[in-house]
Design an enzyme around this catalytic site. Structure first.
Site, PDB file in Angstrom:
ATOM      1  N   GLY A  76     -75.553 -35.708 -64.112  1.00 40.43           N
ATOM      2  CA  GLY A  76     -74.211 -35.130 -64.023  1.00 40.43           C
ATOM      3  C   GLY A  76     -73.969 -34.049 -65.063  1.00 40.43           C
ATOM      4  N   CYS A  77     -74.418 -34.301 -66.270  1.00 39.78           N
ATOM      5  CA  CYS A  77     -74.201 -33.344 -67.358  1.00 39.78           C
ATOM      6  C   CYS A  77     -75.001 -32.065 -67.143  1.00 39.78           C
ATOM      7  CB  CYS A  77     -74.534 -33.985 -68.698  1.00 39.78           C
ATOM      8  SG  CYS A  77     -73.454 -35.382 -69.064  1.00 39.78           S
TER       9      CYS A  77
END
EC number: 1.11.1.24
Length: 152
Positions: free
Chosen positions: A45-46
């Site tokens: 996600g990051c």
């Protein structure tokens, strides 16, 4: 205490990707800011979020804004992350979570995961938009829309 729309961002310092001291006072009063807190370098996600900000970075710059990513990772982790994904914006190391607490960024998943929150400020440091969501890819278009409103 959580910051809210209308609050001014607090002054803070942190080490940037090059190990230099970043001081928020060097930016407030000069340009709008997109400050995004994310859980961890090199996680799916990051990485999606960072690459999204990378891909739209010129749009933010053209509108007079600077993008700043903040996580608890150390400087060497940020260096690898920025190099691997060619991130052109500032990454700050908040390994003592002092900045996260200063902003009042909540944790998610029963406090196990640092939260993912984006703040957009005008050039005077007043918060104009806050977006709190673990949906990493949603932060970029919402932040860009808020910056476009400021540019009008």
């Amino acid at each position: 205490m959580e910051l809210k729309v209308g609050d001014r961002i607090p002054n803070f310092t942190a080490k940037d990707t090059d190990g230099n001291v970043f001081d928020s006072r060097d930016f407030v009063g000069k340009k709008a800011l997109v400050i995004y807190f994310y859980p961890k370098d090199n996680t799916p996600g990051c990485t999606t979020q960072a690459c999204g900000f990378r891909d739209q970075y010129e749009d933010f710059k053209d509108l007079g804004a600077e993008v700043i990513g903040i996580s608890g990772d150390d400087v060497s982790s940020h260096q690898k992350f920025a190099r691997q994904y060619k991130l052109p914006f500032i990454l700050l190391s908040d390994n003592d979570r002092k900045i996260r607490r200063l902003f009042g960024v909540p944790s998610n998943m029963f406090g196990l995961l640092p939260g993912r929150v984006t703040y957009v400020t005008d050039r005077n440091g007043e918060i104009k938009m806050i977006f709190d969501s673990m949906m990493a890819s949603k932060h970029i278009p919402i932040a860009l829309k808020a910056i476009k409103k400021l540019a009008l």
